[in-house]
Write an enzyme that holds these catalytic residues in place. Sequence first.
Site, PDB file in Angstrom:
ATOM      1  N   ASN A   1       5.188  -0.899   1.220  1.00 60.84           N
ATOM      2  CA  ASN A   1       4.464  -2.100   1.622  1.00 60.84           C
ATOM      3  C   ASN A   1       5.349  -3.271   1.216  1.00 60.84           C
ATOM      4  O   ASN A   1       5.463  -3.582   0.042  1.00 60.84           O
ATOM      5  CB  ASN A   1       3.103  -2.157   0.908  1.00 60.84           C
ATOM      6  CG  ASN A   1       2.382  -3.475   1.157  1.00 60.84           C
ATOM      7  OD1 ASN A   1       2.807  -4.282   1.979  1.00 60.84           O
ATOM      8  ND2 ASN A   1       1.284  -3.689   0.441  1.00 60.84           N
ATOM      9  N   TRP A   2       5.972  -3.855   2.210  1.00 56.90           N
ATOM     10  CA  TRP A   2       6.940  -4.935   1.925  1.00 56.90           C
ATOM     11  C   TRP A   2       6.258  -6.235   1.505  1.00 56.90           C
ATOM     12  O   TRP A   2       6.902  -7.147   1.033  1.00 56.90           O
ATOM     13  CB  TRP A   2       7.824  -5.183   3.156  1.00 56.90           C
ATOM     14  CG  TRP A   2       8.787  -4.091   3.473  1.00 56.90           C
ATOM     15  CD1 TRP A   2       8.878  -2.858   2.884  1.00 56.90           C
ATOM     16  CD2 TRP A   2       9.842  -4.133   4.458  1.00 56.90           C
ATOM     17  NE1 TRP A   2       9.909  -2.132   3.438  1.00 56.90           N
ATOM     18  CE2 TRP A   2      10.516  -2.893   4.402  1.00 56.90           C
ATOM     19  CE3 TRP A   2      10.266  -5.093   5.367  1.00 56.90           C
ATOM     20  CZ2 TRP A   2      11.608  -2.594   5.239  1.00 56.90           C
ATOM     21  CZ3 TRP A   2      11.347  -4.796   6.200  1.00 56.90           C
ATOM     22  CH2 TRP A   2      12.006  -3.555   6.128  1.00 56.90           C
ATOM     23  N   LYS A   3       4.965  -6.349   1.748  1.00 55.69           N
ATOM     24  CA  LYS A   3       4.217  -7.580   1.444  1.00 55.69           C
ATOM     25  C   LYS A   3       4.895  -8.775   2.144  1.00 55.69           C
ATOM     26  O   LYS A   3       5.448  -8.617   3.221  1.00 55.69           O
ATOM     27  CB  LYS A   3       4.070  -7.756  -0.070  1.00 55.69           C
ATOM     28  CG  LYS A   3       3.470  -6.480  -0.718  1.00 55.69           C
ATOM     29  CD  LYS A   3       2.999  -6.655  -2.111  1.00 55.69           C
ATOM     30  CE  LYS A   3       2.383  -5.354  -2.617  1.00 55.69           C
ATOM     31  NZ  LYS A   3       1.838  -5.454  -3.959  1.00 55.69           N
TER      32      LYS A   3
ATOM     33  N   GLY B   1       2.111  -4.340  -9.169  1.00 56.34           N
ATOM     34  CA  GLY B   1       3.113  -5.354  -9.496  1.00 56.34           C
ATOM     35  C   GLY B   1       3.201  -5.681 -10.975  1.00 56.34           C
ATOM     36  O   GLY B   1       3.817  -6.662 -11.369  1.00 56.34           O
TER      37      GLY B   1
ATOM     38  N   SER C   1       2.852   0.236  -8.997  1.00 52.84           N
ATOM     39  CA  SER C   1       4.039   0.447  -9.838  1.00 52.84           C
ATOM     40  C   SER C   1       4.643   1.846  -9.712  1.00 52.84           C
ATOM     41  O   SER C   1       5.150   2.399 -10.693  1.00 52.84           O
ATOM     42  CB  SER C   1       3.735   0.095 -11.298  1.00 52.84           C
ATOM     43  OG  SER C   1       3.344  -1.268 -11.399  1.00 52.84           O
TER      44      SER C   1
ATOM     45  N   HIS D   1      -5.988  -4.100   1.744  1.00 48.62           N
ATOM     46  CA  HIS D   1      -5.196  -4.194   0.519  1.00 48.62           C
ATOM     47  C   HIS D   1      -5.904  -5.140  -0.453  1.00 48.62           C
ATOM     48  O   HIS D   1      -6.513  -6.122  -0.020  1.00 48.62           O
ATOM     49  CB  HIS D   1      -3.785  -4.694   0.829  1.00 48.62           C
ATOM     50  CG  HIS D   1      -2.865  -4.541  -0.341  1.00 48.62           C
ATOM     51  ND1 HIS D   1      -2.842  -5.436  -1.381  1.00 48.62           N
ATOM     52  CD2 HIS D   1      -1.962  -3.565  -0.653  1.00 48.62           C
ATOM     53  CE1 HIS D   1      -1.961  -5.019  -2.288  1.00 48.62           C
ATOM     54  NE2 HIS D   1      -1.408  -3.897  -1.866  1.00 48.62           N
TER      55      HIS D   1
ATOM     56  N   GLU E   1      -5.333   2.231  -5.092  1.00 46.31           N
ATOM     57  CA  GLU E   1      -4.476   1.293  -5.818  1.00 46.31           C
ATOM     58  C   GLU E   1      -5.278   0.552  -6.882  1.00 46.31           C
ATOM     59  O   GLU E   1      -5.965  -0.440  -6.576  1.00 46.31           O
ATOM     60  CB  GLU E   1      -3.866   0.271  -4.845  1.00 46.31           C
ATOM     61  CG  GLU E   1      -3.014   0.888  -3.766  1.00 46.31           C
ATOM     62  CD  GLU E   1      -1.976  -0.112  -3.220  1.00 46.31           C
ATOM     63  OE1 GLU E   1      -0.804   0.235  -3.220  1.00 46.31           O
ATOM     64  OE2 GLU E   1      -2.359  -1.227  -2.830  1.00 46.31           O
TER      65      GLU E   1
ATOM     66  N   GLU F   1      -4.839  -7.427  -2.229  1.00 51.18           N
ATOM     67  CA  GLU F   1      -4.403  -8.827  -2.098  1.00 51.18           C
ATOM     68  C   GLU F   1      -5.144  -9.515  -0.951  1.00 51.18           C
ATOM     69  O   GLU F   1      -5.456 -10.710  -1.020  1.00 51.18           O
ATOM     70  CB  GLU F   1      -2.878  -8.875  -1.901  1.00 51.18           C
ATOM     71  CG  GLU F   1      -2.157  -8.538  -3.206  1.00 51.18           C
ATOM     72  CD  GLU F   1      -0.818  -7.853  -3.043  1.00 51.18           C
ATOM     73  OE1 GLU F   1      -0.228  -7.892  -1.951  1.00 51.18           O
ATOM     74  OE2 GLU F   1      -0.351  -7.251  -4.040  1.00 51.18           O
TER      75      GLU F   1
ATOM     76  N   GLY G   1       5.105  -0.828  -3.436  1.00 54.02           N
ATOM     77  CA  GLY G   1       5.393  -2.242  -3.212  1.00 54.02           C
ATOM     78  C   GLY G   1       6.836  -2.567  -3.573  1.00 54.02           C
ATOM     79  O   GLY G   1       7.768  -2.266  -2.830  1.00 54.02           O
ATOM     80  N   GLY G   2       7.029  -3.165  -4.719  1.00 54.03           N
ATOM     81  CA  GLY G   2       8.333  -3.661  -5.152  1.00 54.03           C
ATOM     82  C   GLY G   2       9.484  -2.683  -4.956  1.00 54.03           C
ATOM     83  O   GLY G   2      10.558  -3.066  -4.467  1.00 54.03           O
TER      84      GLY G   2
HETATM   85  P1  13P Z   1       3.820  -2.355  -6.589  1.00 56.15           P
HETATM   86  O1  13P Z   1       4.440  -1.025  -6.238  1.00 56.15           O
HETATM   87  O2  13P Z   1       4.793  -3.491  -6.514  1.00 56.15           O
HETATM   88  O3  13P Z   1       3.053  -2.289  -7.874  1.00 56.15           O
HETATM   89  O4  13P Z   1       2.743  -2.685  -5.449  1.00 56.15           O
HETATM   90  C1  13P Z   1       1.812  -1.712  -5.113  1.00 56.15           C
HETATM   91  C2  13P Z   1       1.119  -2.110  -3.874  1.00 56.15           C
HETATM   92  O5  13P Z   1       0.345  -3.048  -3.874  1.00 56.15           O
HETATM   93  C3  13P Z   1       1.410  -1.382  -2.645  1.00 56.15           C
HETATM   94  O6  13P Z   1       0.530  -1.693  -1.647  1.00 56.15           O
END
Ligand code: 13P
Length: 249
Positions: free
Chosen positions: A9-11, A172, A212, A94, A166, A96, A233-234
Amino acid sequence: MRKKIIAGNWKMNMTPSQAVALCAELKDLVKNDDVDVVYCVPAIDIVPVVNALKGTNVKVGAENMYFEEKGAFTGEISAAMLKDAGVEYVIIGHSERRDYFKEDDALLNKKVKKAIEAGLTPILCCGETLEQREMGITMDWIRMQIKSDLAGVAAADVAKLVIAYEPIWAIGTGKTATTAQAEEVCGGIRACIAEIYDQATAEAVRIQYGGSVNAGNAAELFAEKDIDGGLVGGASLKADFGKIVCYNK
Ligand code: 13P
């Protein structure tokens, strides 16, 4: 046997040109026929990323969509637009989006239904806050999310979808849920699907863990019986994603 699915997930990262460069950088690192690999990318990156990934094993996902067919919804993107552009998956709900953009379960239920109708596979996200975990209501909360988000969705469609667990406190933060915590909730989600639908549907639905995930913890997490991969994510924005995808090599 469920095939693992590992999605990035590149956000809100990567301009179109950066996106194309990242696809080239990761191309040889993310080859693993044992798993489905997906990049969920910002809307503006979809077309260049679909082109950049032609002939590779990687599928493209969107990070969001709107539930209406078309019309006066300035700034929104429809399921049909995504499908036509070559998108196969779409992240829905998500944390967010639930938090910053106030998306509630009634809205997410409409999005899930529209995505399925358009032939997209939803990656439906759920998860608890740290406060909810400490209050001991994690599973009650997630059961409520799942029931509302999937209301009116047929078993055959649920069998094909992806659910991402999640925990919000692990996103994050570098703070991963322990493997036991992640497995407990993913197993709980499967039990919830069995309860609403039936055992066969529960056995078929793929459940990811996200929060994470990195090259160091992926193999242990993905070895659990109810964890069918990850939503990353990251770590999906760097070469490490190759190590996560190839966790079993
Ligand atoms: P991180 O892997 O950066 O913690 O993010 C997880 C996430 O929100 C994937 O959708």
